[in-house]
Every structure is written in C-alpha cells, then in structure tokens.
Design an enzyme around this catalytic site. Structure first.
Site, PDB file in Angstrom:
ATOM      1  N   ASP A  47      30.685 -44.758  91.369  1.00 20.23           N
ATOM      2  CA  ASP A  47      31.998 -45.382  91.510  1.00 20.23           C
ATOM      3  C   ASP A  47      32.013 -46.147  92.822  1.00 20.23           C
ATOM      4  O   ASP A  47      31.350 -45.743  93.791  1.00 20.23           O
ATOM      5  CB  ASP A  47      33.110 -44.328  91.502  1.00 20.23           C
ATOM      6  CG  ASP A  47      34.485 -44.957  91.362  1.00 20.23           C
ATOM      7  OD1 ASP A  47      35.056 -45.371  92.395  1.00 20.23           O
ATOM      8  OD2 ASP A  47      34.980 -45.063  90.226  1.00 20.23           O
ATOM      9  N   TYR A  55      42.121 -50.562  97.922  1.00 25.34           N
ATOM     10  CA  TYR A  55      42.330 -49.144  97.620  1.00 25.34           C
ATOM     11  C   TYR A  55      42.735 -48.380  98.874  1.00 25.34           C
ATOM     12  O   TYR A  55      43.614 -47.513  98.838  1.00 25.34           O
ATOM     13  CB  TYR A  55      41.065 -48.534  97.017  1.00 25.34           C
ATOM     14  CG  TYR A  55      40.855 -48.874  95.563  1.00 25.34           C
ATOM     15  CD1 TYR A  55      41.755 -48.449  94.588  1.00 25.34           C
ATOM     16  CD2 TYR A  55      39.763 -49.624  95.152  1.00 25.34           C
ATOM     17  CE1 TYR A  55      41.566 -48.766  93.246  1.00 25.34           C
ATOM     18  CE2 TYR A  55      39.567 -49.937  93.817  1.00 25.34           C
ATOM     19  CZ  TYR A  55      40.466 -49.505  92.876  1.00 25.34           C
ATOM     20  OH  TYR A  55      40.277 -49.823  91.550  1.00 25.34           O
ATOM     21  N   ARG A 100      32.717 -43.634  79.367  1.00 24.62           N
ATOM     22  CA  ARG A 100      33.612 -42.890  78.484  1.00 24.62           C
ATOM     23  C   ARG A 100      33.507 -43.234  77.009  1.00 24.62           C
ATOM     24  O   ARG A 100      33.980 -42.481  76.164  1.00 24.62           O
ATOM     25  CB  ARG A 100      35.056 -43.112  78.947  1.00 24.62           C
ATOM     26  CG  ARG A 100      35.329 -42.554  80.326  1.00 24.62           C
ATOM     27  CD  ARG A 100      36.660 -43.049  80.874  1.00 24.62           C
ATOM     28  NE  ARG A 100      36.631 -44.480  81.146  1.00 24.62           N
ATOM     29  CZ  ARG A 100      37.682 -45.163  81.592  1.00 24.62           C
ATOM     30  NH1 ARG A 100      38.836 -44.546  81.778  1.00 24.62           N
ATOM     31  NH2 ARG A 100      37.579 -46.455  81.824  1.00 24.62           N
ATOM     32  N   ARG A 150      29.856 -34.685  80.870  1.00 26.32           N
ATOM     33  CA  ARG A 150      30.868 -34.605  81.917  1.00 26.32           C
ATOM     34  C   ARG A 150      31.852 -33.460  81.714  1.00 26.32           C
ATOM     35  O   ARG A 150      32.714 -33.224  82.583  1.00 26.32           O
ATOM     36  CB  ARG A 150      31.673 -35.907  81.947  1.00 26.32           C
ATOM     37  CG  ARG A 150      31.168 -37.032  82.841  1.00 26.32           C
ATOM     38  CD  ARG A 150      31.497 -36.861  84.315  1.00 26.32           C
ATOM     39  NE  ARG A 150      32.825 -36.383  84.586  1.00 26.32           N
ATOM     40  CZ  ARG A 150      33.928 -37.132  84.635  1.00 26.32           C
ATOM     41  NH1 ARG A 150      33.836 -38.433  84.427  1.00 26.32           N
ATOM     42  NH2 ARG A 150      35.098 -36.609  84.888  1.00 26.32           N
ATOM     43  N   ARG A 170      30.292 -50.963  82.658  1.00 28.00           N
ATOM     44  CA  ARG A 170      30.824 -49.664  82.236  1.00 28.00           C
ATOM     45  C   ARG A 170      30.148 -49.142  80.965  1.00 28.00           C
ATOM     46  O   ARG A 170      30.755 -48.386  80.210  1.00 28.00           O
ATOM     47  CB  ARG A 170      32.339 -49.712  82.035  1.00 28.00           C
ATOM     48  CG  ARG A 170      33.127 -49.903  83.333  1.00 28.00           C
ATOM     49  CD  ARG A 170      34.612 -49.782  83.061  1.00 28.00           C
ATOM     50  NE  ARG A 170      35.387 -50.150  84.244  1.00 28.00           N
ATOM     51  CZ  ARG A 170      36.633 -50.582  84.234  1.00 28.00           C
ATOM     52  NH1 ARG A 170      37.274 -50.696  83.083  1.00 28.00           N
ATOM     53  NH2 ARG A 170      37.263 -50.884  85.350  1.00 28.00           N
TER      54      ARG A 170
END
Length: 342
Positions: free
Chosen positions: A77, A152, A32, A41, A28
């Site tokens: 993702d 998921y 972010r 973004r 990651r």
C-alpha cells in the site's frame, strides 16, 4: 540487474521497443477480486499482510498464476513507507488509510522522521521471494506520489477535493515544500528498496493530482515527484507515472523522469499520444466500468483501446484505474487472452 527480464514484453515496451505481442497487467490485480486473495487474507489486517513477506509474496504472485499477465505488481500500500517512518496510520475497511493525528502545521511536519533503511527489510524480503519465483516475468514495484501521500497526511484520510491540503499549499509554502520533500524521500526509499531486491519496473501513483490546476501542479508539486524518481538514480529501471485526472499535465510527466505515462479512462489513447508528441510509451486505459458488461461490449472496448494506442512508440495494456473488488476474475483472464491474440 542480471538481465533475466530484459527481453520480457513489458520491459521492452517500457523502453519504447514495441514487442509483437502487447503486454498487459492490471492495477490492483493482486487483491480483492480474487477468491484466493480473500482466503489468504482471512483474519489478517491489511497492513499486517503487507509486512508479512511470505504472505505479501503469495498475494503478489496469485494474479500471474491465474490470469497469465505479463507482470506482477508488488502487493503493498502506498502508506506502508509512511507507517515504517513512524506515522500512526491504519487502513479502515471501506474507507482506506486513516491518520488519527493529521499533519497540518509546520510543527507537525518537523516531527516527521526519516525512513530508516533497515525498516524496509520486510519489503525487500517479500520482493526477493517473488522475484525468485517469477523468473523471466518482471515485477513492478510501486510507490505513492508525494502529493497523494501528503493529502492523506493533511486530510487524515481519503478526500475527494483535498481542500485542507491545497489550503496548506497556498498559505504556508515553506511548510508545504518540507512536507512534500519528506513524502518524496520516504516513497523514494520505498521504490529503491523494491528495485534493489529485484523489481524490474516501478510505477509512481498520483491518485489525487487531478484536484490541482496545471499551474499548481507544475510549480508546487511536480518537482517533488521528480525528487521521488531521483531516488532511483544509478538504477536503470523503466519508470511509469500514473495519475488520475492529469490529462492537462501529461506533457510535464516525461520531464519528471517518467519513461511511460499511464492514462486514465477519461482520455482516448490517440489523443494522449498527440499531447505527448508521439514520443512516449503509453499505459492504459480500459474503462473498468466495462468489466461488468456483457463480453461482446468488453471485447469491442478492448479492441478500440488497442487500436487507439497503436501509434504510440509502445503500449502497455492496462485499466484506466484499478480492478474493482466485485470484478469477475474470468473477465480479466479473457482480456489477457484477447490482448495477447490481437
């Protein structure tokens, strides 16, 4: 394929050829925690960003420029191939992937369509842009392991215990096998497209496998992770497997096709090396909880991780999971500098 990354620290370590300077990257890292990421973004939904080749490439490259890490990891993702196969999935901020119509029966599974190669064009285009700029720095491609993708689909979103998923596994083994084969095939195609476009290494993420017993993992899940890796046959790239809470299954992973085993923060690397018979390169496993600690504590912990990984055939330094979004980027840069100096 043209050899430009063959002598890189990360590729050498992944092939059990321990370089003098330890390679380091962060799961990651493209995301972010970086202000430039948030600027890029702004106003763009996550999945839209993943399917915009220029934007995905820019985000992939940002941490290499800032931190000096030894590899980029492709910004995407794990549910992107699921979306490209026609499943209606969205990413809800603060929650994660959400599927409004979960897959919970044999009839639901029969409606799943294969992932057509042409749907992966945005992925291939983004990888080519990245590889052209990286030069001798490798790009890590990635995909979600079949069990995590299936969880998921069945749960309809993130779940801490995967109760519905494990119930399907036990009550309808034929439907379960069909679902995991489908998940293995879509993630395998996703991995293959990244490698054909220039990725030098791949990593399979199994975020939820720690909810399984060893027996269930070995009998009902591991063959499908092996199937995902087998999509890369004929493509001689190193393969990393990373799963959370898999300390009791580590010895199974090399048999699935993993050249490197990623270790989460729970298990010291010296113990992981012992469980793997001292025969497999390791990746990990800095505890992300230290990233907000005073620097002397961070340094002491990083040095301990490196020392514990010293007896493995090779060691790729990483976190024991992903970079938290609130992480100060300067801490990651200092860790890279420290690791390279050790």
């Amino acid at each position: 394929m043209d050899g430009r990354t063959a002598d890189s620290r990360l590729v050498r370590a992944a092939r059990a050829d321990r370089p003098q300077t330890l390679p380091v990257w962060f799961m990651r890292q493209a995301g972010r925690s970086l202000p430039e990421y948030r600027e890029s973004r702004a106003g763009v939904a996550m999945l839209d960003a993943c399917l915009d080749p220029a934007l995905a490439a820019e985000i992939t490259l940002q941490p290499v420029r800032r931190h000096g890490v030894d590899a980029a990891v492709f910004f995407s993702d794990i549910v992107v191939p699921v979306l490209l196969a026609g499943v209606d999935v969205k990413i809800v901020p603060g929650r994660g992937p959400v599927i409004d119509e979960p897959v919970r029966s044999a009839a639901d599974i029969l409606r799943l369509r294969p992932l057509e190669p042409e749907a992966l064009a945005p992925i291939s285009d983004a990888v080519r842009i990245v590889v052209d700029e990286l030069g001798s720095t490798p790009l890590i491609g990635f995909g979600g392991a079949p069990y995590t993708l299936a969880s998921y689909l069945v749960e309809g979103g993130p779940s801490k215990d995967q109760l519905r998923t494990r119930a399907l596994m036990r009550t309808d083994p034929h439907a379960w096998s069909a679902l995991l084969n489908w998940a293995a095939d879509v993630t395998g195609e996703f991995l293959r497209a990244q490698v054909l476009a220039g990725a030098s290494v791949v990593q399979l993420f199994d975020s939820w496998a720690g909810s399984l017993s060893r027996d269930d993992y070995v009998r009902r899940v591991s063959p499908h992770s092996k199937r995902a890796f087998q999509a890369l046959r004929g493509l001689e790239v190193p393969r990393i497997h990373f799963g959370l809470g898999m300390g009791e299954m580590l010895d199974v992973l090399p048999g699935l096709g993993a050249d490197v085993v990623g270790i989460d923060w729970r298990l010291p690397l010296d113990e992981a090396n012992r469980r793997l018979g001292g025969a497999v390169p390791l990746q990990g496993n800095i505890d992300a909880a230290f990233l907000s600690a005073p620097w002397p504590l961070v340094e002491r912990h990083v040095r301990d991780v490196v020392e514990r990984g010293a007896d493995a055939p090779a060691h790729i330094v990483n976190l024991g999971h992903g970079v938290p979004p609130e992480t100060d980027p300067t801490v990651l840069t200092r860790i890279v500098e420290l690791v390279h100096a050790l």
